[in-house]
Motif scaffolding. Structure first.
Motif, PDB file in Angstrom:
ATOM      1  N   ALA A   1       0.736  -1.259   0.143  1.00 46.21           N
ATOM      2  CA  ALA A   1      -0.116  -0.019  -0.140  1.00 46.21           C
ATOM      3  C   ALA A   1       0.813   1.374  -0.035  1.00 46.21           C
ATOM      4  N   ALA A   2       0.351   2.473  -0.491  1.00 48.89           N
ATOM      5  CA  ALA A   2       1.194   3.511  -0.761  1.00 48.89           C
ATOM      6  C   ALA A   2       0.256   4.626   0.022  1.00 48.89           C
ATOM      7  N   GLY A   3       0.975   5.667   0.558  1.00 50.22           N
ATOM      8  CA  GLY A   3       0.356   7.004   1.048  1.00 50.22           C
ATOM      9  C   GLY A   3       1.297   7.872   1.089  1.00 50.22           C
ATOM     10  N   ARG A   4       0.950   9.083   1.177  1.00 56.20           N
ATOM     11  CA  ARG A   4       1.600  10.279   1.478  1.00 56.20           C
ATOM     12  C   ARG A   4       1.502  10.977   2.673  1.00 56.20           C
ATOM     13  N   ARG A   5       2.298  11.556   3.192  1.00 55.39           N
ATOM     14  CA  ARG A   5       2.457  12.346   4.297  1.00 55.39           C
ATOM     15  C   ARG A   5       1.853  11.556   5.455  1.00 55.39           C
ATOM     16  N   ILE A   6       2.360  10.236   5.717  1.00 55.26           N
ATOM     17  CA  ILE A   6       1.920   9.465   6.853  1.00 55.26           C
ATOM     18  C   ILE A   6       3.090   9.800   7.864  1.00 55.26           C
ATOM     19  N   ILE A   7       2.406  10.138   9.136  1.00 57.01           N
ATOM     20  CA  ILE A   7       3.472  10.497  10.229  1.00 57.01           C
ATOM     21  C   ILE A   7       3.900   9.026  10.821  1.00 57.01           C
ATOM     22  N   ASN A   8       4.920   9.204  11.532  1.00 50.36           N
ATOM     23  CA  ASN A   8       5.495   7.642  12.053  1.00 50.36           C
ATOM     24  C   ASN A   8       4.537   6.895  12.861  1.00 50.36           C
ATOM     25  N   SER A   9       3.738   7.638  13.611  1.00 55.01           N
ATOM     26  CA  SER A   9       3.088   7.081  14.574  1.00 55.01           C
ATOM     27  C   SER A   9       1.633   6.283  13.977  1.00 55.01           C
ATOM     28  N   ALA A  10       1.543   6.580  12.645  1.00 55.26           N
ATOM     29  CA  ALA A  10       0.338   6.110  11.763  1.00 55.26           C
ATOM     30  C   ALA A  10       0.705   5.160  11.079  1.00 55.26           C
ATOM     31  N   ILE A  11       2.083   4.976  10.785  1.00 55.15           N
ATOM     32  CA  ILE A  11       2.749   4.045   9.637  1.00 55.15           C
ATOM     33  C   ILE A  11       1.979   2.884   9.471  1.00 55.15           C
ATOM     34  N   SER A  12       1.863   2.089  10.945  1.00 51.59           N
ATOM     35  CA  SER A  12       1.339   0.678  10.748  1.00 51.59           C
ATOM     36  C   SER A  12      -0.454   0.566  10.654  1.00 51.59           C
TER      37      SER A  12
ATOM     38  N   ASP B   1      -3.624   0.922   8.400  1.00 49.50           N
ATOM     39  CA  ASP B   1      -4.041   0.435   6.950  1.00 49.50           C
ATOM     40  C   ASP B   1      -4.818   1.838   6.541  1.00 49.50           C
ATOM     41  N   GLU B   2      -5.483   2.452   7.630  1.00 51.70           N
ATOM     42  CA  GLU B   2      -6.469   3.697   6.898  1.00 51.70           C
ATOM     43  C   GLU B   2      -5.380   4.748   6.951  1.00 51.70           C
ATOM     44  N   SER B   3      -4.083   4.667   6.788  1.00 52.95           N
ATOM     45  CA  SER B   3      -3.367   5.875   6.502  1.00 52.95           C
ATOM     46  C   SER B   3      -2.850   5.782   4.945  1.00 52.95           C
ATOM     47  N   TYR B   4      -3.144   4.685   4.435  1.00 52.89           N
ATOM     48  CA  TYR B   4      -2.718   4.603   2.958  1.00 52.89           C
ATOM     49  C   TYR B   4      -3.991   4.680   2.015  1.00 52.89           C
ATOM     50  N   ASP B   5      -3.662   5.226   1.014  1.00 54.72           N
ATOM     51  CA  ASP B   5      -4.513   5.338   0.146  1.00 54.72           C
ATOM     52  C   ASP B   5      -4.535   4.615  -1.143  1.00 54.72           C
ATOM     53  N   TYR B   6      -3.624   3.916  -1.570  1.00 50.92           N
ATOM     54  CA  TYR B   6      -3.487   3.062  -2.708  1.00 50.92           C
ATOM     55  C   TYR B   6      -3.214   1.666  -2.243  1.00 50.92           C
ATOM     56  N   TRP B   7      -3.818   0.651  -2.815  1.00 51.49           N
ATOM     57  CA  TRP B   7      -3.319  -0.634  -2.303  1.00 51.49           C
ATOM     58  C   TRP B   7      -3.363  -1.661  -3.684  1.00 51.49           C
ATOM     59  N   GLY B   8      -2.152  -2.534  -3.537  1.00 55.23           N
ATOM     60  CA  GLY B   8      -2.114  -3.390  -4.899  1.00 55.23           C
ATOM     61  C   GLY B   8      -3.059  -4.616  -4.552  1.00 55.23           C
ATOM     62  N   GLN B   9      -3.026  -5.634  -5.358  1.00 48.86           N
ATOM     63  CA  GLN B   9      -3.699  -6.827  -5.204  1.00 48.86           C
ATOM     64  C   GLN B   9      -3.536  -7.984  -4.348  1.00 48.86           C
ATOM     65  N   GLY B  10      -2.191  -7.992  -4.095  1.00 42.13           N
ATOM     66  CA  GLY B  10      -1.768  -8.902  -3.245  1.00 42.13           C
ATOM     67  C   GLY B  10      -1.219 -10.238  -3.984  1.00 42.13           C
ATOM     68  N   THR B  11      -0.175 -10.767  -3.168  1.00 41.71           N
ATOM     69  CA  THR B  11       0.695 -11.941  -3.517  1.00 41.71           C
ATOM     70  C   THR B  11       0.633 -12.898  -2.273  1.00 41.71           C
ATOM     71  N   GLN B  12       0.162 -14.256  -2.831  1.00 36.96           N
ATOM     72  CA  GLN B  12       0.107 -15.275  -1.711  1.00 36.96           C
ATOM     73  C   GLN B  12       1.460 -15.816  -1.172  1.00 36.96           C
ATOM     74  N   VAL B  13       1.789 -15.982   0.079  1.00 37.73           N
ATOM     75  CA  VAL B  13       2.740 -16.744   0.482  1.00 37.73           C
ATOM     76  C   VAL B  13       2.182 -17.801   1.376  1.00 37.73           C
ATOM     77  N   THR B  14       2.668 -18.913   1.009  1.00 38.39           N
ATOM     78  CA  THR B  14       2.204 -20.138   1.789  1.00 38.39           C
ATOM     79  C   THR B  14       3.491 -21.059   2.197  1.00 38.39           C
ATOM     80  N   VAL B  15       3.524 -21.176   3.521  1.00 35.73           N
ATOM     81  CA  VAL B  15       4.750 -21.597   4.121  1.00 35.73           C
ATOM     82  C   VAL B  15       4.231 -23.227   4.849  1.00 35.73           C
ATOM     83  N   SER B  16       4.978 -24.294   4.380  1.00 34.90           N
ATOM     84  CA  SER B  16       4.689 -25.475   4.865  1.00 34.90           C
ATOM     85  C   SER B  16       5.424 -26.059   5.893  1.00 34.90           C
ATOM     86  N   SER B  17       5.118 -26.777   6.934  1.00 37.98           N
ATOM     87  CA  SER B  17       6.373 -27.222   7.920  1.00 37.98           C
ATOM     88  C   SER B  17       6.860 -28.519   7.241  1.00 37.98           C
TER      89      SER B  17
END
Length: 127
Positions: free
Chosen positions: A98-109, A111-127
Motif C-alpha cells: 500500500a502507498a500513501g503520502r504524508r504519513i506520520i511515523n505514529s500512523a505508519i502501521s 491501514d487507514e493511513s494508506y490511499d492506494y493498495w495492490g492486489q496482493g500476492t500469496q505466501v504459503t509456508v509449509s512445515s
C-alpha cells in the motif's frame, strides 16, 4: 497510483522469498510516498508487516517479523521490496502493499493511513 505486488509462492519453513511492489501512474513522485506491506489470512484482520518512508531512510517492522524481514526500495524503479527470510508457517497469508503520502511515523502501521493498495500476492509456508 497503481500498485502491483508479486513474488509470492509456496515454500517450506525456513525458506525465503522476495516480494516486490511496483508502482505506476501518470504523474506521481514515488519518493514522496510511504509504502507499507500488510498481510491477511482469510477471516482474520489485516496485519501490518513493514513500511518504508519515501526516501527509504526510515523503516518500520512488526515485532513478529523483526530480524527476519527486510524492506527496501529503489525509487529509480518505483519499486519496494520485502525480503522475507526464516519463514514460519504463521507467515502464511496474502501479502499486500500500500502507498500513501504524508504519513506520520505514529500512523505508519495503520491501514487507514494508506490511499492506494495492490492486489496482493500469496505466501504459503509449509512445515
Amino acid at each position: 497510483v497503481q500498485l502491483q505486488a508479486s513474488g509470492g509462492g509456496a515454500v517450506q519453513a525456513g525458506g525465503s522469498l522476495r516480494l516486490s511492489c511496483a508502482a505506476s501512474g501518470r504523474t506521481f513522485t514515488f519518493s514522496s510516498y510511504s509504502v507499507g506491506w500488510f498481510r491477511q489470512v482469510r477471516g482474520k484482520a489485516r496485519e501490518f508487516v513493514a513500511a518504508s518512508k519515501g526516501n527509504g531512510g526510515s523503516t518500520f517492522y512488526a515485532d513478529s517479523v523483526k530480524g527476519r524481514f527486510t524492506i527496501s526500495r529503489d525509487n529509480t524503479k518505483n519499486t519496494v521490496y520485502l525480503q522475507v527470510n526464516s519463514l514460519e508457517t504463521e507467515d502464511t497469508a496474502g501479502y499486500y502493499c500500500a502507498a500513501g503520502r504524508r504519513i506520520i511515523n505514529s500512523a505508519i502501521s495503520r491501514d487507514e493511513s494508506y490511499d492506494y493498495w495492490g492486489q496482493g500476492t500469496q505466501v504459503t509456508v509449509s512445515s
